[in-house]
Design an enzyme around this catalytic site. Structure first.
Site, PDB file in Angstrom:
ATOM      1  N   HIS A  76       0.732  -1.262   0.322  1.00 58.12           N
ATOM      2  CA  HIS A  76      -0.147  -0.010  -0.272  1.00 58.12           C
ATOM      3  C   HIS A  76       0.864   1.462   0.014  1.00 58.12           C
ATOM      4  CE1 HIS A  76      -3.001   2.943   2.268  1.00 58.12           C
ATOM      5  NE2 HIS A  76      -3.143   2.840   1.059  1.00 58.12           N
ATOM      6  N   HIS A 131      -2.003   1.189   7.694  1.00 56.43           N
ATOM      7  CA  HIS A 131      -3.258   1.262   7.652  1.00 56.43           C
ATOM      8  C   HIS A 131      -4.186   0.053   7.646  1.00 56.43           C
ATOM      9  CE1 HIS A 131      -1.018   4.253   5.253  1.00 56.43           C
ATOM     10  NE2 HIS A 131      -1.474   5.110   6.034  1.00 56.43           N
TER      11      HIS A 131
HETATM   12  S1  FES Z   1       1.180   1.058   4.236  1.00 53.44           S
HETATM   13 FE1  FES Z   1       0.371  -0.845   4.711  1.00 53.44          FE
HETATM   14  S2  FES Z   1      -1.750  -0.582   4.965  1.00 53.44           S
HETATM   15 FE2  FES Z   1      -1.005   1.244   4.295  1.00 53.44          FE
END
Ligand code: FES
Ligand code: SF4
Lengths: 174, 822
Positions: free
Chosen positions: A103, A122
């Site tokens: 992500h 997140h």
């Molecule tokens: S960096 Fe892993 S959930 Fe956003």
């Protein structure tokens, strides 16, 4: 190595801000020879074949920190104890994954209780027993998994990845 | 095995790539992105001088870097007739998301139609008409002519009740100010269509009538209020999954600034878990009420807060109505509206009563009241920002529940102030600009039931898929198929006849009880299978499009690619329908009526914008919005100074409330007492079926899956919708993870995959809403509130196993969705 440390730092900051008790991030890089960059005109990337460890180094359900395909790409080897698709080794239960969250690049931590990699950024979660499938999360890809080969001596080699690694537009930097 | 793209590198954005402003067109948060495009035969390099980021891409980039994009953010599309590379990546400088993308928005590029990479081949590319027993491609002019000729036969001046219209009212996606105006001008300007509905509910009505009647617009704060508040109250909403970056980029910082969180939801969601992670469990109060008892909770809180004197007396005196009842309860108002004192009497509920109805401990209700309103030790008032959504909008007794929640906000002076607000969190963005809908009336006609009852002759559908997102869907589909098949049969029987003969045949079938269905959409939807004419529309990014987000932030999405085939913006389709109606009516000698369809000589969507939104907001133009970039301007726009549009950060800072249209600017309180499960048939289901089938969204899927059903990453994760069931219930049912079960009751049946969920309460399941292959609406009964607001949430059914996991689901992960720090 600095880039790699920076990733770890962000994760740590995130843990503190989040007030969560941090399990040690798995992202500590093991010093292994970096693969020299290659100029290539091939249609697909040529992945290095890197020895990440030996079957005897692995303990059931305990992550072994590794890097692949170079030392700024942290990952983990796991012996799951049950045969899984994509599993290598005599028991078909050895898997390897990138531990940079696809992500936003925070370092994932391993939760042995349910064999998942979890992101403090997140809250994304990836299932190590299901090919790194994102159980829940904000990444738009499942976790990059290593193509592993185990030779007669029990040496474990990574020889490829099945998704783009976070933070690089080419899995092998050039 | 988890879906993997086997992509090992991506083309690099060159330094001279074109860069377009993009607001994510999925959810209401409206995150800022940029679309980069460049010729397909060019590419950037790793050298800083040769790429758009000016960084050395031969190195690993750090977390939160701007210089990376996922394979889902890349595609090859057409732009001005040429193939181009496309990257759509989050904008770090957008104050809404600060560079965050969610699992939905960060797949925008991958969810564009591409004939090169093969994505979204389901997008419609050309008009189609029912011919020779199937849909045949045709020209726009042929399709419009048929639509106009058949429609003209059932409408007349001041007599348009046989034309039924289902039309989106939202922003983003293919909505937005341009397209709501195009459709609105046609149906509410040129015509006065009364029998119409909105994309997700069976009537043309507000989802939040009561707050508006009280004078309080439902989007009254700024997102930053969550970072400035003492308490975040979340009611019937799951923002981590449904408004992801509002949660991550505004609520999480609020918690890190020390805000406490109250969550009102019968279900433990991932939002609750994340709040505990961020704020600490001791600062999160999850009020897991008995489903549908929100009104009792809010009335108890309101009573308790008022009794303690934790109200803002000055605010109540200055900004709310003094006296008694201002608007009596009647057919159009399911509760009386009036003064604070009136509401105190009507809403009075003791802690003991409230606790017994909601199933909560009295102490928890008191704690919630303290977190909302108990003054701080230094005597200063606490700030509370409240967000609510479908849990109460599509829950029990919509009007009174929302009114009761707004009562608390008004009593505590939490509306129009920093760190306050009582707002819906929203689904799509907004983008509504239409002529008055007053002729529709209130309560509005219950369209889906009227169609079931044989009413309506011609049905125009604009991006509505009743088959996936209506209630009583089983019966609706049965009747809709029957009635539209009558027309298909007539058309089949007249293959080879002239246009006049065909129209006569269609009208004959209509008069015998059939329904002629015109479907405007971006894909061939499920209800579109019943259509006789299908008209292909474009979406945001394939046209210029303006919308506003959940804090009224207005942005222009710049067109960055061509639409599929010869699909058109909805506003231009509406204009063409109007022009064709004018032509046909004139041919038929109906000149006076034909004249009503003048005024659609728009060449572009910008023309529609100027004709509509701009006429009411003269400061706002495309050029000015473009210059405001991804941060846009918060509505209402009040001026233009120093080259910038001037907006309004939050509403009602002057203490004058206007949404109800009262000249005095006084807000009204809602006097709605608790009255149990209000909608017809709900109590019967509750008493006769074993499981509550709560329902809503899941993180990874956007809306009713219209694009996601053709997205490999999503369909790999959830090939079939899931239903969360407590493991002990699973044992009793004899089902295991991944089993396919049937969920059935008195109104229908549907299917889902079992997802074991230890945090689910016994006999309380949760099912994903709006799925193409497991429509939860099949089992929702027809009961609505007095104003035809559906109650999807209160559905009970039995569950039985259909089969073991289908192959597509056999290797899925069924582990807990809750993040764990280990
Ligand atoms: S960096 Fe892993 S959930 Fe956003
Ligand atoms: S949070 Fe909503 S607006 Fe933002 S990227 Fe996700 S879907 Fe799009």
């Amino acid at each position: 190595m600095d880039r790699c440390d920076k990733l770890v730092d962000v994760g740590r900051r995130q843990f503190l801000r989040g007030g969560a008790l941090a399990a040690a991030a798995t992202a500590t890089a093991v010093a292994l020879p970096a693969t020299p960059a290659k100029a290539t005109a091939l249609a697909r990337i040529d992945y290095p074949s890197n020895r990440l460890g030996n079957v005897s180094d692995l303990k059931l359900n305990e992550p072994l920190d590794v890097t692949y395909p170079d030392d700024s790409a942290p990952g983990v080897l796991l012996k799951l104890g049950t045969r899984v698709e994509g599993g290598a080794g005599p028991d078909g239960d050895i898997v390897g994954f990138s531990t940079i969250c696809p992500h936003k690049g925070f370092p994932l931590n391993y939760v042995a209780a349910d064999r998942t990699l979890n992101c403090p950024g997140h809250y994304s979660r990836f299932d190590c027993e299901a090919g790194g499938q994102q159980i829940w999360g904000q990444a738009t890809q499942n976790l990059p998994q290593y193509a592993l080969r185990v030779d007669d001596k029990g040496d474990i080699y990574a020889e490829g990845l099945d998704e783009l690694l976070y933070g690089r537009l080419s899995n092998v930097l050039a | 095995m988890a879906y993997k793209r086997q992509i090992d590198r991506l083309p690099i954005i060159p330094a001279d790539a074109k860069k377009h402003n993009v607001t994510c067109h999925y959810c209401i948060v409206g995150c800022g992105y940029h679309a980069y495009t460049w010729p397909v035969n060019k590419q950037g390099g790793t050298d800083p001088a040769t790429n758009a980021f000016g960084v050395n891409l031969a190195e690993q980039q750090p977390a939160e870097t701007e210089a990376w994009y996922a394979p889902s953010m890349y595609n090859i599309v057409r732009q001005d007739g040429k193939d181009v590379h496309l990257v759509i990546k989050p904008d770090k400088n957008c104050v809404v998301n600060s560079g965050l993308g969610s699992v939905r928005g960060a797949r925008m590029a991958e969810n564009r139609r591409s004939d090169k990479t093969g994505t979204q081949q389901q997008r419609l590319t050309e008009p189609m008409v029912w011919r020779y027993g199937t849909w045949q491609p045709t020209s726009w002019s042929d399709a419009f002519d048929l639509v106009a000729r058949v429609t003209a036969r059932v409408i007349d001046k001041d007599d348009e009740d046989d034309l039924f219209v289902s039309m989106f009212d939202h922003g983003g996606s293919a909505g937005g100010y341009e397209n709501t105006w195009g459709t609105g001008k046609l149906y509410f300007g040129s015509m006065k269509v009364k029998n119409c509905r909105i994309h997700n509910r069976p009537a043309y009505n507000s989802e939040v009538h009561s707050t508006r009647d009280m004078g309080v617009d439902e989007l009254n704060y700024a997102y930053e209020d969550y970072t400035l508040t003492d308490t975040i109250m979340l009611v019937g909403t799951n923002p981590l999954e449904c408004q992801t970056n509002l949660f991550l980029n505004h609520m999480v910082p609020g918690m890190r600034n020390g805000a406490k969180v109250i969550i009102v939801d019968p279900r433990r969601t991932v939002t609750a878990n994340a709040c505990e992670v961020e704020a600490g469990a001791e600062n999160v109060l999850h009020l897991a009420i008995k489903t549908g008892t929100d009104l009792a909770l809010f009335n108890t809180l309101f009573t308790y807060i008022a009794d303690q004197g934790w109200v803002d007396k000055d605010f109540i005196a200055a900004s709310t109505l003094q006296g008694d009842v201002a608007v009596p309860q009647d057919e159009a108002h399911p509760a009386a509206l009036g003064s604070f004192e009136m509401a105190r009497i009507k809403c009075k509920m003791s802690l003991a009563e409230g606790a017994s109805i909601t199933g909560l401990a009295e102490a928890d209700i008191v704690k919630a009241a303290e977190w909302i309103a108990k003054p701080k030790e230094d005597g200063s008032r606490r700030k509370c920002a409240t967000g609510y959504e479908k849990g109460i909008i599509w829950g029990n007794d919509n009007y009174r529940v929302i009114g009761a929640l707004v009562n608390i906000g008004l009593a505590t002076g939490n509306i129009g102030r920093e760190g306050g607000g009582v707002c819906r969190l929203g689904g799509h963005q907004e983008g509504y600009f239409r002529p008055s809908d007053a002729h529709v009336g209130r309560p509005a006609p219950y369209i889906d039931q009227l169609i079931i009852g044989g009413r309506g002759k011609v049905h125009h559908i604009w991006a509505n898929d009743h088959y996936k997102t209506t209630l009583n869907a089983t019966e609706f589909k049965r009747e809709y198929n029957r009635r539209t098949n009558m027309v298909k049969d007539a058309m089949d029987a007249h293959a080879g006849s002239t246009r006049e003969e065909l129209v006569d045949a269609i009208v004959g079938a209509i008069n015998a009880g059939g329904l002629f269905s015109v479907n405007v959409d971006i894909i061939h939807s499920q209800i579109g299978q019943a259509a006789h004419v299908i008209l292909p529309a474009v979406e945001s990014g394939e046209m210029n499009l303006t919308s506003m987000n959940g804090e009224r932030r207005l942005r222009l999405v710049e067109k960055y690619m061509d639409g599929p085939g010869n699909a058109k913006p909805d506003c231009l389709i509406a204009a063409a329908i109007a022009q064709n109606l004018e032509r046909v009516l004139r041919e038929e000698g109906r000149d006076a009526y034909a004249d009503q369809f003048k005024g659609y000589d728009w060449k572009t969507e910008e023309d529609a914008f100027m004709d509509g939104y701009h006429s009411g907001n003269p400061e706002v133009t495309y050029d000015r919005l473009r210059a405001m970039g991804n941060n846009g301007v918060q509505e209402p726009v009040v001026g233009f100074e120093n080259g910038q549009l001037v907006g309004t950060k939050r509403l009602y800072t002057d203490g004058k409330f206007t949404r109800h249209g009262r000249e005095d600017g006084k807000a009204l309180f809602c006097g709605g007492e608790w009255r149990g499960l209000q909608a017809p048939g709900k109590a019967y289901q509750r008493d006769n079926y074993a499981f509550l089938i709560n329902n809503g969204r899941a993180n990874v899927i956007w809306q009713n899956w219209f694009l996601d059903k053709a997205n490999d990453f999503v369909s790999d994760r959830f090939p079939i919708p899931f239903i969360e069931i407590n493991p002990e219930d699973m044992a009793e049912l004899g089902v295991k993870a991944g089993d396919l079960v049937e969920v059935f009751n008195d109104v229908g049946a549907t299917q889902a995959l079992v997802y074991p969920t230890p945090t689910a309460r016994r006999k309380e399941t949760f099912m994903v809403f709006g799925a193409p292959n497991g429509a939860q609406g099949n089992i929702v009964n027809a009961g609505t509130n007095e104003l035809i607001l559906p109650n999807y949430k209160h559905t009970w059914a039995n569950i039985r196993k259909i089969s073991d996991a289908p192959a597509s689901a056999a290797d899925l992960s069924f582990k807990s969705m809750e993040y764990s720090a280990g």
